[in-house]
Write an enzyme that holds these catalytic residues in place. Structure first.
Site, mmCIF file in Angstrom:
data_model
loop_
_atom_site.group_PDB
_atom_site.id
_atom_site.type_symbol
_atom_site.label_atom_id
_atom_site.label_comp_id
_atom_site.label_asym_id
_atom_site.label_seq_id
_atom_site.Cartn_x
_atom_site.Cartn_y
_atom_site.Cartn_z
ATOM 1 N N ASP A 1 0.982 -1.195 -0.048
ATOM 2 C CA ASP A 1 -0.330 0.281 0.097
ATOM 3 C C ASP A 1 0.508 1.109 0.198
ATOM 4 O OD1 ASP A 1 -2.630 1.615 -0.443
ATOM 5 O OD2 ASP A 1 -1.716 1.715 2.326
ATOM 6 N N HIS B 1 4.965 3.898 -3.252
ATOM 7 C CA HIS B 1 5.475 5.235 -3.586
ATOM 8 C C HIS B 1 5.932 6.347 -2.803
ATOM 9 C CE1 HIS B 1 1.381 6.190 -4.239
ATOM 10 N NE2 HIS B 1 1.502 7.449 -3.756
ATOM 11 N N ASP C 1 -10.720 1.321 -4.844
ATOM 12 C CA ASP C 1 -11.006 2.120 -3.787
ATOM 13 C C ASP C 1 -10.754 3.361 -5.508
ATOM 14 O OD1 ASP C 1 -8.828 2.303 -5.664
ATOM 15 O OD2 ASP C 1 -6.659 2.160 -4.127
#
Length: 1617
Positions: free
Chosen positions: A625, A628, A749
């Site tokens: 999750d 980055h 999401d």
């Protein structure tokens, strides 16, 4: 104290597991000369039977029964030891059976200089440790390929690099790092087919896709993943019902949002306790005792073993819930003003936001936002509210404090005298500017720290010293302190501006978030503003303890920022994101502070290590999750720990870096196996097709790389011990990888497809994604067609279990497209496991057509999908698409459906429900079968009723498929080419159009491809140059591929041209028949779209066989040499062939050596005496083609006339004698032949029939006097020397315009004589040019017609060297009785006498340096024969000695001819002088692909050659500057040979010759790259300045390649010594 001790021991324990967590530590090492290729990694205690140990045992064991060929993947590295741009990321397949990674490096590159390959892959066995490195010493033979084989055994992310010697003594260079990711092995339950034998989709009740007991390995692209949110599934006891539903819908992996105990927000991503699962999931209290770990592992085992569902979980590494209890004990695990003081003003601002929000009502301000005016009112009030907080004080210096500090310092003895730049009398502005820049502003302490109010200052003692230096004559402290205050005021101006800008940014962001949160239609509409719901979300979580110590226990929350650098932590300076309010904050999540390593936050590192290892034991894979924003060193460390528990961990991530390069960085470092990609990101069908093409196509149908790039061979054991048998192998080159995709139809999401496009598009998008060659993903609710995005945090409803629903076409229900999804997921899995890796995607209007094909069987599945983007909402229109034509294939209908919906559905307060829907089956569509000129076809016609969202699926099968065709195309290829000699291979491999046209009397020419043009060669190399890139990239859109699809002309051309020439080269019949046999079968059985693949397969197999056949006929130096040596050697095959108009025999055509191509392909221009003998040593002698060398020597020797051989041979019919250097080049080659060829000395006794009578009478070739006399080669040699000793004087036969229309009349007069005082041979005049620099002026306009550009009359240095070499050799032979003459008769001082070879040799030896050298020191000029006034550059050797009157200056031109003399007669040169001259040539004359023909500082230097230029510039008109600066290829080889000789004997290479060898190979890198990449597969005649392309140059020149082969053979000899 106990607590502190515990923390310390924890830190030590974690720290022992890494040096720098997650980062690559490159240890300093020194390499012993005793290192071997089995050099080792550090001694470690090996864990028994790790995968690496198993691999070593495998390779050391005997070959097992039924064991297949080992796969060898070749990874070429660049010169610095790093990967090329395209190979920065390498993805390798799972090591189901150990295989080999072969790392290769070109010989002589910098990285091979005492190079050591290092990797943290455990090559020597044992466990993986990121900071433990195995070593392999690189071979150092400069003449052989550099290759090391590495045994590969298991999954993971591994780094490598090469360490090698640098330029400086003792320096070790660490090359660029590369990364290798090896896919994990995923094991799952096998499933039955989804289709019946008659292609009917089977329901579970009929055994369709039923789970079997057999375990199979699931390729990553075979994953069909379903994302679920556990809190909507109810207790664990109900989960098997969901497992059954997922299984029946064809899913084989479940993606779980975090299952850990949730924080107070109830978001799965706000984890309260990483080591415990959410208690509410367990019915039985006992299941919670261990945090639910045992129960969770058990239920996931049930999913895997009973339902065939692997499990992947989200892993959250960069934040924790704001109510995680351990935060109160370990606030150092977060970012607070206590440990990051720059957050102090941000916390103050955050407090102000909360307090202000709580006071709106009391201030009469709106608490409900209903308009932009309300927002402006609130923000304006807040602007005034924060003014008293004086945030500017965190930015600026306190002027009064600074002033008083200086005053106090001036009254003490603590002044620090200013030692910087002079500031006397400078203004306050100047002084302030200096302070900001001097020592990078370090004198201003606290600048940019924002840690405390007025935390910015200048040390008073320093300040006093500065201001005193500004005003040295002022002694008054008040005056000086005021002056300093002025400086501070100037310093503060930009700091105030910075504060104002930051405050403005913060207020703008507060306004923006206020608008989004409370006013925007698509925002959350948060309602009333109050303390708990402030005007902007809080950036700090106040954990227990914050009441007393707010700076310590107020922890920064996590979030994300637009366009942020993913490698920069926005909680660190210089980021001011928390004050500027630029973060989209997750108020329920505290950002975790790992620091640089465990010592910075010991509890956190240990805690999160337990977290990931616990999950790795239970789950097949991780989804990282917010990947980055996870620090790379944290991610790599924790994934390493997880992989220790589960070596085959499957890792997925969704990256928002905004850069493919940055994506690759994360993928390669972390070992991410799949990147999340979203079909929902497409805004129209065209973009959708682009996404599929990039992430889901696989290989194009008819791809070539697998068939053409692989080769079979044998490989030795790659183990350190070297034990083990030689195994058969299949070698595959690595060309780089794109990150593997996990392509979602919809993620959990993002907005639902019904919201973003239309509900109908749910079906078409699902089908398109399922036909992709990638892992595929969906979300629970997509199949049911949930109308909206589900809110993870606030939603309390539960999933509804609806199964597959009823039969298609029944009443509207809640199962949506579930039944279709079952088929799609199952087909996806079956296609991937079955190897349907080739695909085609076609977009036409709103349609996407996808075709997946198994390349071996050519069975496939076709999808026709009518997309339903928003523009089609409510439409039932079929739209338009042409019939889908399947060439050569039949198609059978499998499934077709559209989907209809009934309204928006009724919301259930307890359950999620989809839009009522029904699948409407389509009547079977029978493709229309037909035939046309291109053969049979099937047309799939979309029915009249095919509304948006509809899909059809067909099974396809290529008809008439020859299952043996791939094998047949490569069969018997060695047999077909084994009997060809090198002349036959010239036809097969090369032949320019000029040669082909000449050889076939105009019947065959070059092959012209529409849209591309003519291939430069008629043979295989002409085709392979474009085909190499086409094959590597599967570029089926290339013009060649289009041409092959359009017809079979190319196939006919390849075989027929060979067959037609078999009449005079009979061996060509065999390869011609081989080609025809294969092409006939291709034409008979292969549809047009597959024709490029099979053409490429045949051509590449033929090319490899022909190339091998040529190299096997070469010397060991070539056949076992590296690729550059072999590429150069093939130029010998390229240049030596048979044409009709040029021959070594006037009666019949014979093979001859072309000077260059394409300009010197045929006729009188093909074969030149000078070119032949400059080229003969390299192209024939070093390659071992002694027979062809001998034929050329005998042919030219037969033409001896006037003591010369012709420059233009013209098939020995009309030779022209105007070349002073050619006979000496021939004698040098005879010398080389005698020394290199077996029984070479016998050549001297070889009889030669003389083309002309010995009295030099010109006779026609068919005159009886021609060939009437004969001599031996020894007598020919003697005649050359005797004629020169006696003097040569004649006028060319047929002198005048018919012979040379450019030359002045006196240019036809040839005069050559020996100066018996020096032994030097002089010749030429101002009107002719008898050496290789032979450009004659041609421009009447510029007045240069008949005026040579470079006459070089006198004694050219290279001729002197060649004469000296010949005399030395003959003296040696004569003294041993191996040559029948002793010397020459000469008239000296009026007397004739014998001058022995030794005497003549010694004359030259004695006079050479005096005649040619130009000393560095002008004081030494008197020792030499020179005119000081004409010297242009010193430390050189003259190009000519004794130039004609008026051209004396040309002696002193610095040119690239002297290294020729150095190479053939090194004894002439004083070593110290030679080294200086060579270094100068290296610096001044050397060019990328050759040598400059003139010193750039020479006034005549003109480096651009253009023969079409007919200007009035005499220097360049009609190309007169041919040799006045342009860079010629062939002198480079002689320069390198001379450099090698002198530097290894007398220079830097004397102690270590590898220093010289590396320098030479560095120079050769450009020619190496050129010959490999140029369509002519050779080196050019010349280039313009700095290697620029020269239009008038031959694209490949015999001598350019030849002299480099000479050089490489010298290297080989030296290396072998």
């Amino acid at each position: 104290m106990v607590k502190a001790k515990k923390i310390k021991s924890t830190a030590t324990r974690v720290k022992n597991n890494l040096v720098h967590p997650g980062s690559l530590t490159i240890p300093h090492s020194t390499l012993s000369s005793a290192s071997s290729s089995a050099a080792s990694s550090p001694t470690t205690t090996k864990t028994p039977r790790t995968p690496a140990d198993e691999a070593l045992s495998f390779f050391e064991s005997e070959i097992g029964s039924g064991e297949g060929a080992i796969h060898v993947y070749e990874l070429p590295l660049e010169a610095d030891g790093g990967p090329s741009k395209s190979r920065e990321y390498i993805r390798l397949p799972p090591a189901r059976v150990p295989y080999i990674l072969r790392v290769s490096l070109e010989a002589g590159t910098p990285a091979s200089k005492n190079g050591v390959f290092k990797t943290n892959f455990p090559l020597d066995g044992g466990k993986f440790d990121r900071n433990r490195f195995c070593k392999r010493k690189l071979p150092t033979d400069f003449s052989k390929p550099i290759e090391i084989d590495l045994p590969i055994s298991h999954a993971g992310a591994f780094a490598y690099w090469v360490e090698y010697d640098g330029e400086k003594q003792g320096e070790r260079v660490t090359g660029r790092q590369g990364y290798i990711n090896i896919d994990p092995i995923l094991r799952t339950k096998a499933r039955a087919p989804i289709l019946s034998p008659d292609l009917q989709p089977l329901l579970p009740s009929n055994g369709g896709a039923a789970i079997k007991d057999e375990i199979v390995q699931l390729p990553l692209s075979g994953i069909s993943l379903l994302s679920t949110v556990s809190k909507w599934m109810g207790p664990v006891s109900k989960w098997p019902e969901f497992f059954g539903e997922a299984r029946d819908r064809g899913y084989n992996m479940l993606h779980w949002t975090p299952l850990q105990e949730r924080g107070q927000s109830d978001s799965p991503y706000s984890i309260k306790d990483q080591l415990a699962y959410e208690p509410s999931m367990f019915d039985d209290v006992k299941d919670r005792e261990d945090g639910g770990v045992a129960k969770m592992e058990d239920i996931l085992r049930v999913a895997r073993d009973e339902y065939g569902l692997l499990s992947l979980t989200d892993v959250v590494l960069n934040h924790t819930a704001d109510n995680s209890p351990w935060l109160a004990e370990h606030p150092e695990a977060g970012y607070s003003p206590s440990n990051f003081p720059h957050l102090t003003p941000a916390l103050e601002l955050d407090d102000a936001i909360i307090e202000f929000s709580d006071s709106l009502a009391s201030k009469g301000l709106p608490t409900e936002i209903k308009s932009m005016a309300d927002i402006d009112t609130v923000v304006s009030a807040f602007t005034e509210y924060i003014k008293p907080l004086n945030f500017w004080q965190y930015y600026v210096l306190n002027t009064e404090r600074e002033k008083e500090g200086v005053k106090k310092a001036l009254g003490s003895t603590s002044i620090k005298l200013w030692k910087g730049p002079d500031v006397k009398g400078k203004s306050a502005v100047d002084v302030a500017t200096l302070l900001r820049t001097h020592q990078d502003g370090q004198l201003i302490q606290g600048l940019g720290k924002y840690a405390e109010r007025f935390g910015v200052e200048v040390d008073p003692s320093v300040a006093a010293g500065i201001i005193k230096a500004v005003h040295p004559e002022t002694t008054d402290a008040d005056t000086l302190s005021k002056a300093w205050a002025e400086v501070i005021d100037v310093l503060n101006v930009p700091l105030y501006q910075e504060w104002e800008a930051d405050t403005k940014t913060a207020l703008e962001n507060i306004s923006g978030r206020l608008k989004y949160g409370r006013l925007d239609d698509h925002g959350p509409r948060l309602g009333e503003i109050n303390r708990k719901s402030p005007i902007m979300e809080s950036y700090f979580a106040r954990v227990p303890g914050a009441e007393k110590e707010p700076l310590k226990y107020s922890l920064a929350v996590n979030g994300w920022m637009w366009d942020a650098d993913p490698l920069a932590n926005f909680a660190y300076l210089p980021s001011k994101a928390y004050f500027q309010r630029t973060i989209i904050a997750w108020g329920d999540c505290v950002k975790l502070n790992y620091g640089k390593g465990p010592e910075d936050s010991p509890f956190l590192w240990e805690h999160m290590t337990k977290y990931v290892t616990s999950l790795a034991r239970a789950f097949t894979g991780f989804r990282l999750d917010n990947c980055h924003s996870t620090p790379l060193h944290v991610g790599t460390f924790l994934l390493d720990r997880a992989r220790e528990v589960n070596p085959d961990l499957y890792v997925v991530a969704e990256l928002f870096t905004g850069s493919e390069d940055m994506d690759t960085l994360f993928v390669s470092r972390l070992g991410i196996n799949s990147l999340v990609r979203e079909a929902g990101n497409a805004w129209d069908p065209k973009e959708f097709s682009r996404i599929i093409w990039r992430d889901g196509l696989g290989k194009p149908i008819g791809s070539m790389d697998g068939a053409c790039l692989t080769s079979s061979s044998w490989v030795a054991s790659p183990t350190p011990s070297g034990k083990g048998p030689i195994r058969p192998c299949v070698i595959m080159p690595l060309t780089g990888s794109l990150p593997h995709a996990l392509l979602y139809d919809q993620t959990h999401d993002n907005e639902s497809t019904a919201m973003k496009r239309t509900a109908e598009d749910t079906l078409s998008t699902a089908a398109i994604v399922a036909f992709s060659w990638s892992a595929t993903g969906s979300v629970k609710g997509y199949d049911e067609v949930y109308p909206k995005l589900l809110e993870l945090v606030t939603e309390k409803r539960q999933y509804e279990l609806v199964g597959l629903g009823g039969e298609p076409g029944n009443e509207f229900g809640r199962s949506g497209i579930a039944l279709a999804k079952r088929l799609l997921n199952s087909l996806h899995r079956e296609m991937v496991i079955g190897g349907y890796e080739e695909g085609h995607v076609h977009q036409e209007n709103d349609y996407l057509v996808m075709h997946r094909v198994q390349p071996s069987t050519q069975k496939g599945y076709l999808l026709v999908a009518h997309t339903a983007f928003g523009s089609s909402r409510g439409s039932k229109d079929r739209g338009f698409i042409e019939p889908v034509r399947l060439r050569g294939s039949r198609a059978k209908f499998v499934f077709g459906a559209s989907v209809e919906f009934s309204g928006a559905g009724t919301a259930d307060p307890n359950l999620f429900t989809g839009i009522p829907a029904k699948l409407v089956p389509l009547s079977p569509v029978n493709p229309h079968e037909g035939s046309d000129g291109a053969g049979p076809y099937s047309d799939v016609v979309v029915p009249d009723y095919f509304p948006p969202g509809s899909i059809m699926i067909f099974e396809t099968q290529l008809q008439g498929l020859d299952l043996t065709l791939d094998t047949f195309c490569s069969s018997d290829v060695e047999e077909a080419f084994k009997d060809l000699d090198l002349v036959d291979l010239n036809v097969v491999l090369f032949r320019s159009e000029g040669e082909e046209t000449d050889a076939t009397s105009g019947e065959i020419g070059g092959y012209d491809i529409p849209g591309l043009g003519k291939l430069v060669y008629c043979g295989l190399e002409g085709w392979m140059h474009p085909l190499r890139k086409i094959i590597q990239n599967n570029d089926l859109g290339h013009p060649i591929c289009g041409h092959l699809r359009d017809g079979t002309w190319a196939l006919d051309y390849v075989s027929s041209r060979l067959l037609k020439q078999a009449s005079y080269l009979p061996a060509l019949a065999q390869p011609a028949e081989w080609f025809r046999g294969r092409f006939d079968r291709i034409k008979a059985t292969v549809p047009p779209y597959l024709r490029p693949k099979y053409f490429a397969l045949v051509m590449s197999e033929a090319y490899k066989a022909a190339r091998r056949a040529a190299l096997e006929q070469c010397s060991d130096f070539v056949s076992s040499g590296h690729s550059f040596t072999q590429d150069l050697a093939l130029v010998a095959v390229q240049m030596h062939g048979r044409v009709q108009s040029a021959s070594l025999d006037p009666v019949q055509p014979t093979p001859s050596l072309a000077a260059g191509l394409p300009h010197f392909a045929a006729g009188w221009a093909r074969c030149w005496g000078r070119d032949v003998f400059i080229s003969l040593r390299g192209l024939f002698l070093t390659t071992g083609n002694f027979a062809s060398a001998k034929k050329h020597i005998l042919a030219f020797a037969s033409t001896l006339k006037h003591g010369l051989i012709p420059n233009l041979l013209d098939s020995v019919r009309n030779p022209r004698y105007n070349s002073r250097d050619s006979p000496w080049w021939m004698l040098q080659n005879i010398q080389d032949y005698v020394s290199k060829a077996p029984e070479g000395l016998a050549l001297l006794s070889e009889p030669v029939k003389r083309r002309f009578p010995k009295d030099d009478t010109w006779v026609s070739w068919d005159d009886p006097r021609a060939y009437a006399e004969s001599d031996t080669i020894a007598e020919i040699i003697q005649e050359v020397l005797q004629r020169h000793a006696s003097g040569i004087s004649f006028r060319e036969y047929n002198a005048g315009p018919n012979l040379d229309m450019q030359m002045h009349d006196d240019g036809f007069n040839i005069e050559i004589h020996v100066d018996w005082k020096t032994g030097l041979i002089f010749g030429g005049n101002a009107s002719n040019c008898g050496t290789w620099m032979d450009k004659m002026g041609e421009s009447e306009r510029a007045g240069t017609k008949g005026v040579p550009g470079t006459p070089r009359d006198g004694a050219p240095v290279e001729i002197t060297g060649l004469v000296k070499s010949t005399l030395r050799w003959l003296d040696e032979l004569s003294s041993k009785g191996k040559f029948p003459f002793k010397g020459v008769e000469a008239e000296i001082d009026g007397k004739k006498r014998l001058v022995t070879y030794k005497e003549w040799n010694d004359l030259i030896q004695a006079s050479f340096e005096k005649s040619y050298y130009v000393p560095l020191d002008a004081a030494e000029d008197k020792k030499y024969t020179l005119n000081t006034s004409l010297v242009n550059r010193r430390g050189i050797y003259k190009d000519v000695f004794g130039s004609g009157a008026g051209r004396e200056w040309s002696d002193y031109q610095f040119r690239s001819n002297f290294p020729i003399a150095m190479t053939v007669a090194p004894e002439l040169f004083v070593p110290e002088h030679a080294l200086v001259a060579l270094k100068l040539a290296d610096d001044v004359l050397r060019a990328p692909l050759g040598m400059k023909t003139l010193d750039p500082i020479d006034l005549q230097y003109r480096p651009y050659y253009d023969n079409a230029n007919d200007s009035d510039d005499a220097a360049v008109a009609k190309g007169r500057n041919y040799h006045q600066g342009p860079e010629w290829g062939w002198p480079l080889g002689y320069f390198l040979r001379a450099y090698l000789y002198f530097d290894t004997k007398y220079g830097e290479g004397q102690k270590d010759n590898t220093v010289t060898l590396h320098h030479i190979h560095g120079i050769l890198r450009t020619p190496r790259a050129h010959i490999r990449g140029d369509p002519w597969a050779g080196l050019p005649e010349l280039t313009n300045k700095d290697g620029a392309f020269c239009y008038d140059s031959c694209r490949t020149q015999a001598w350019s390649a030849s002299t480099l082969l000479d050089c490489l053979e010298d290297v080989h000899t030296l290396s072998s010594a």
